[in-house]
Design an enzyme around this catalytic site. Structure first.
Site, PDB file in Angstrom:
ATOM      1  N   ASP A  33      -2.768   9.083 -13.899  1.00 26.79           N
ATOM      2  CA  ASP A  33      -2.044   7.866 -13.539  1.00 26.79           C
ATOM      3  C   ASP A  33      -0.545   8.181 -13.525  1.00 26.79           C
ATOM      4  OD1 ASP A  33      -2.806   4.553 -13.762  1.00 26.79           O
ATOM      5  OD2 ASP A  33      -0.699   5.139 -13.907  1.00 26.79           O
ATOM      6  N   ILE A  34       0.160   7.646 -12.523  1.00 25.07           N
ATOM      7  CA  ILE A  34       1.592   7.943 -12.370  1.00 25.07           C
ATOM      8  C   ILE A  34       2.423   7.291 -13.478  1.00 25.07           C
ATOM      9  CG2 ILE A  34       2.354   5.994 -10.920  1.00 25.07           C
ATOM     10  CD1 ILE A  34       3.636   8.113  -9.046  1.00 25.07           C
ATOM     11  N   ASN A  94     -10.288  -2.919 -13.460  1.00 28.73           N
ATOM     12  CA  ASN A  94      -9.794  -4.251 -13.131  1.00 28.73           C
ATOM     13  C   ASN A  94     -10.301  -4.627 -11.746  1.00 28.73           C
ATOM     14  OD1 ASN A  94      -8.180  -4.293 -15.524  1.00 28.73           O
ATOM     15  ND2 ASN A  94      -6.701  -2.965 -14.490  1.00 28.73           N
ATOM     16  N   GLU A 102      -4.258  -3.993  -9.147  1.00 29.82           N
ATOM     17  CA  GLU A 102      -3.099  -3.747  -8.266  1.00 29.82           C
ATOM     18  C   GLU A 102      -3.501  -3.013  -7.000  1.00 29.82           C
ATOM     19  OE1 GLU A 102       0.049  -1.651 -10.289  1.00 29.82           O
ATOM     20  OE2 GLU A 102      -0.055  -3.040 -11.982  1.00 29.82           O
ATOM     21  N   VAL A 103      -4.351  -2.019  -7.147  1.00 32.05           N
ATOM     22  CA  VAL A 103      -4.709  -1.185  -5.995  1.00 32.05           C
ATOM     23  C   VAL A 103      -6.157  -1.510  -5.591  1.00 32.05           C
ATOM     24  CG1 VAL A 103      -4.904   1.173  -5.118  1.00 32.05           C
ATOM     25  CG2 VAL A 103      -3.155   0.630  -6.824  1.00 32.05           C
ATOM     26  N   HIS A 107     -11.303   1.921  -9.004  1.00 33.99           N
ATOM     27  CA  HIS A 107     -10.895   3.020  -9.882  1.00 33.99           C
ATOM     28  C   HIS A 107     -11.255   2.689 -11.318  1.00 33.99           C
ATOM     29  CE1 HIS A 107      -7.493   0.307  -9.163  1.00 33.99           C
ATOM     30  NE2 HIS A 107      -7.087   0.541 -10.394  1.00 33.99           N
ATOM     31  N   HIS A 109     -10.216   3.515 -15.127  1.00 34.56           N
ATOM     32  CA  HIS A 109      -9.160   4.080 -15.975  1.00 34.56           C
ATOM     33  C   HIS A 109      -9.833   4.722 -17.184  1.00 34.56           C
ATOM     34  CE1 HIS A 109      -5.696   1.530 -14.363  1.00 34.56           C
ATOM     35  NE2 HIS A 109      -6.719   0.836 -13.933  1.00 34.56           N
TER      36      HIS A 109
HETATM   37  P1  5GP Z   1      -4.913  -1.392 -11.474  1.00 35.25           P
HETATM   38  O1  5GP Z   1      -3.850  -2.301 -11.979  1.00 35.25           O
HETATM   39  O2  5GP Z   1      -5.166  -1.600 -10.001  1.00 35.25           O
HETATM   40  O3  5GP Z   1      -6.151  -1.415 -12.291  1.00 35.25           O
HETATM   41  O4  5GP Z   1      -4.359   0.071 -11.668  1.00 35.25           O
HETATM   42  C1  5GP Z   1      -3.568   0.730 -10.749  1.00 35.25           C
HETATM   43  C2  5GP Z   1      -3.038   1.972 -11.419  1.00 35.25           C
HETATM   44  O5  5GP Z   1      -2.541   2.847 -10.431  1.00 35.25           O
HETATM   45  C3  5GP Z   1      -1.857   1.689 -12.376  1.00 35.25           C
HETATM   46  O6  5GP Z   1      -2.194   2.140 -13.679  1.00 35.25           O
HETATM   47  C4  5GP Z   1      -0.697   2.478 -11.770  1.00 35.25           C
HETATM   48  O7  5GP Z   1       0.141   3.072 -12.730  1.00 35.25           O
HETATM   49  C5  5GP Z   1      -1.412   3.520 -10.917  1.00 35.25           C
HETATM   50  N1  5GP Z   1      -0.652   3.970  -9.756  1.00 35.25           N
HETATM   51  C6  5GP Z   1       0.073   3.191  -8.908  1.00 35.25           C
HETATM   52  N2  5GP Z   1       0.608   3.948  -7.939  1.00 35.25           N
HETATM   53  C7  5GP Z   1       0.214   5.230  -8.168  1.00 35.25           C
HETATM   54  C8  5GP Z   1       0.449   6.462  -7.488  1.00 35.25           C
HETATM   55  O8  5GP Z   1       1.121   6.554  -6.454  1.00 35.25           O
HETATM   56  N3  5GP Z   1      -0.115   7.572  -8.027  1.00 35.25           N
HETATM   57  C9  5GP Z   1      -0.876   7.521  -9.167  1.00 35.25           C
HETATM   58  N4  5GP Z   1      -1.375   8.668  -9.595  1.00 35.25           N
HETATM   59  N5  5GP Z   1      -1.128   6.374  -9.808  1.00 35.25           N
HETATM   60  C10 5GP Z   1      -0.593   5.231  -9.317  1.00 35.25           C
END
Ligand code: 5GP
Length: 123
Positions: A33-34, A94, A102-103, A107, A109
């Protein structure tokens, strides 16, 4: 469920955005994760176009589902968080608005390297 192929993780899968790969299989990719929330914070994603967990669980093939979970298990071993050799981890996903996803590409975690506390904040 409608999949948006312009999402960030689709771009990572196409090689348009770099990632720090932890492990890869035929149907899945795992990368750091970034913006890590713990010393170990790895995202495991299927290579197929699935929006979230229930979409993947309902529509992915048996091969994709098995392969995805085998890769997740490999990540636990590789990062040293598997409870038989390490101190354990939390695996979370999520989905949608209330899940604060968010994405919009499924995925998982995998978080570890510290005590993760209670599962969710109350209130
Ligand atoms: P969500 O909130 O959708 O469950 O998690 C999205 C995750 O993607 C977050 O933990 C965020 O830090 C990670 N993320 C967002 N943009 C990038 C990226 O460009 N590269 C990587 N490796 N992780 C990302």
């Amino acid at each position: 469920m409608t999949y948006d192929s312009n999402n960030l993780f689709a771009k990572i899968l196409r090689g348009e955005i770099p990632n720090k790969t932890v492990a890869e299989s035929e149907h899945a990719l795992a990368f750091h994760d970034i913006n890590p929330s713990a010393p170990v914070h790895v995202l495991v994603i299927p290579k197929g176009p699935y929006v979230c967990f229930d979409h993947f669980a309902a529509e992915a093939s048996d091969a994709e589902i098995a392969d995805f979970h085998r890769l997740a298990a490999q990540v636990c071993k590789l990062t040293g968080v598997a409870p038989d050799e390490g101190d354990g981890y939390r695996a979370i996903t999520n989905a949608g608005e209330n899940g604060v996803q968010e994405v919009p590409h499924y995925h998982l975690h995998i978080l570890g390297g510290r005590n993760m506390g209670r599962m969710i904040a109350r209130g």
